[in-house]
Design a protein around this motif. Structure first.
Motif, PDB file in Angstrom:
ATOM      1  N   CYS A  52       0.824  -1.217   0.000  1.00 61.93           N
ATOM      2  CA  CYS A  52       0.000   0.000   0.000  1.00 61.93           C
ATOM      3  C   CYS A  52       0.854   1.261   0.000  1.00 61.93           C
ATOM      4  O   CYS A  52       0.368   2.349  -0.282  1.00 61.93           O
ATOM      5  N   CYS A  55       3.494  -0.728   7.210  1.00 61.90           N
ATOM      6  CA  CYS A  55       3.371  -2.050   6.576  1.00 61.90           C
ATOM      7  C   CYS A  55       4.743  -2.553   6.155  1.00 61.90           C
ATOM      8  O   CYS A  55       5.064  -3.729   6.299  1.00 61.90           O
ATOM      9  N   CYS A 108      -2.536  -5.090  -0.411  1.00 62.38           N
ATOM     10  CA  CYS A 108      -1.264  -4.958   0.322  1.00 62.38           C
ATOM     11  C   CYS A 108      -1.001  -6.228   1.132  1.00 62.38           C
ATOM     12  O   CYS A 108      -1.890  -6.750   1.799  1.00 62.38           O
ATOM     13  N   CYS A 122      -1.531  -5.114   5.289  1.00 59.21           N
ATOM     14  CA  CYS A 122      -2.794  -4.579   5.834  1.00 59.21           C
ATOM     15  C   CYS A 122      -4.019  -5.018   5.038  1.00 59.21           C
ATOM     16  O   CYS A 122      -5.143  -4.874   5.502  1.00 59.21           O
TER      17      CYS A 122
HETATM   18 ZN   LIG Z   1      -0.399  -1.914   3.787  1.00 61.09          ZN
END
Ligand SMILES: [Zn+2]
Length: 478
Positions: free
Chosen positions: A428, A433, A461, A464
């Motif tokens: 993302c 992350c 992603c 997440c």
């Molecule tokens: Zn992410």
């Protein structure tokens, strides 16, 4: 030295130990220097570095770059001028606080890289658009106090490299120069028969003080990656604090746009870890200090005739532009076979009384092919080397392609990462992350996005699960 020279450890038993044996016993490096992380590069290892230097030096000069040399030490106030840069290098810098028995008024930093000391001079030199582009490279050493475990060539506290630093009138000129640099490094990689992934690093791992960083990531045989050369688009991060301005055609003063780029002796370690096998290093003919080693096979009473023939073959091959060594040292032939295999020499020619009778030589490639070549057809030797260079490159490309695997989520990543190599997933773009992917996977980190090709995300992603912005390559790095 004993007559037994082979490597004791196999690659898949203990890759790290295998590597240490190859670099030490193959005469690439001696780690037993009295200062940890400051290694001695031995003549054979240094000769490989000289090959790489010669290839790259010719290339940069043909693109208008000039070599120069700048001071080893940088006054603290200069290093501090670009804040991010100072933050990035402060922790690993060696600092001189005393000289001539007196405490220095200002600390001197041993260069961890030379942006600041060079750009101080660039500000004095650049006056007009006519002075641009300024294209300068230096071959030098740098020192960084790396706290990770040191590894010869791969991670040391002092290394040799080239650092190129350019200044341009426009952003576009600087970006075009980045492309030129990538092309030049690609050529070096061709000579090394290495197929890298060329990536743009995520922001978190961009060079301290750069807009973006392009790197060459290469797989090693144990499935990890090592970063090779890199190229930084510095934008105006340095030209502003260092006040590097030029008078443009319209009589207005403008800040220059800059790039910096480097390749180090780490390249030798990458070569060994990528091409090497259980017998030792495998050097591509283009960079091998000796491309051919001639080994006389001696029998009592026949020494003279064999040595004479060996000399003839040597001078014939040298006339054809090959780098040849005739090994007439007082060792057994078996000892010599082992030693040159360990050092990675591409081709060995054995010449004994039988070969001479048949008017031929026995050619054994480092990849294991054995062939008889007529002494009247020694041009075959060159072809043989070209074939080996090509075959190493093909193998390297296949190894890379076979070791990129798609992953859709963390579970899959953890599972497939056991195979090593690159994992291709989606991200993302958040720093959180990025960090969690690394922590959660036990060290598999986002290495970047493809440099030459924009890829469309094919899943959410990795961490997440939100919509992804980038397709990223994840790997465990040295
Ligand atoms: Zn992410």
């Amino acid at each position: 030295m004993s007559e037994d020279m082979g490597i004791q450890t196999k690659q898949d038993e203990d890759f790290g130990k295998w590597y240490l044996e190859v670099v030490r016993r193959g005469d690439f490096i001696d780690q037993r220097s009295p200062v940890k992380g400051f290694d001695v590069i031995l003549p054979w290892g240094y000769a490989v570095w000289e090959s790489i230097q010669q290839i790259f030096d010719r290339l940069i000069k043909s693109n208008g770059v000039k070599n120069a040399y700048f001071p080893l030490v940088i006054p603290e106030h200069l290093l501090k001028k670009e804040e991010e840069h100072f933050k990035g290098f402060r922790a690993e810098a060696f600092v001189i606080t005393e000289a001539g028995g007196e405490k220095l008024e200002e600390k001197l930093y041993v260069r961890p890289t030379s942006e600041t000391i060079m750009y101080y001079m660039y500000a004095l030199w650049i006056r007009s658009y006519k002075d641009l582009p300024l294209l300068i490279n230096q071959w030098n050493n740098v020192a960084r106090f790396d706290t990770k475990i040191t590894k010869p060539f791969i991670r040391g506290r002092e290394f040799l490299w080239q650092e190129g630093h350019t200044a341009h009138a426009t952003k576009e000129d600087a970006e075009n120069w980045v492309k030129t640099v990538i092309k030049m490094y690609k050529h070096v990689y061709d000579m090394l028969a290495l197929k890298p992934l060329i990536l743009i690093r995520p922001k978190s791992d961009t060079f301290a003080g750069a807009d973006f960083t392009v790197v060459f990531d290469t797989l090693t045989k144990d499935g990890k990656v090592v970063q090779g050369p890199d190229c930084h688009m510095l934008g105006q991060h340095f030209s502003k604090p260092f006040n590097i301005q030029y008078m443009d055609r319209d009589e207005k003063k403008r800040y220059v746009w800059q790039t910096s780029w480097g390749m180090s002796t780490r390249q030798i370690g990458i070569l060994i870890m990528h091409h090497g096998d259980d017998k030792g290093a495998v050097l591509p003919p283009e960079v091998a200090p000796y491309q051919v080693v001639i080994i006389p096979i001696l029998f009592t009473g026949k020494e003279e005739v064999v040595l004479k023939k060996c000399k003839e073959v040597e001078s014939h091959l040298e006339q054809h532009g090959l780098r040849v060594y005739m090994d007439d040292r007082d060792h057994s032939a078996g000892f010599k076979f082992n030693e040159w295999e360990l050092r990675g020499v591409p081709l060995r020619l054995e010449i004994g009384p039988k070969d001479i009778e048949n008017n031929e030589v026995t050619a054994v490639s480092r990849l294991g092919d054995k062939k008889r070549i007529k002494i009247t057809e020694l041009g075959e030797v060159k072809k043989n080397l070209e074939g080996m260079q090509k075959s190493l490159a093909v193998h390297s490309e296949k190894f890379l392609l076979d070791n990129i695997r798609d992953v859709h989520n963390m579970n899959q990543l953890k599972d497939i990462s056991k195979k090593g190599g690159f994992l291709r997933g989606n991200w993302c773009g958040s720093g959180e992350c990025e960090e969690m992917i690394k922590t959660d996977s036990g060290g598999y980190e986002i290495r970047g996005t493809l440099y030459e090709k924009e890829e469309k995300p094919f899943a959410p992603c990795l961490y997440c699960g939100k919509p992804a912005k980038h397709v990223v390559y994840v790997a465990k790095a040295y």
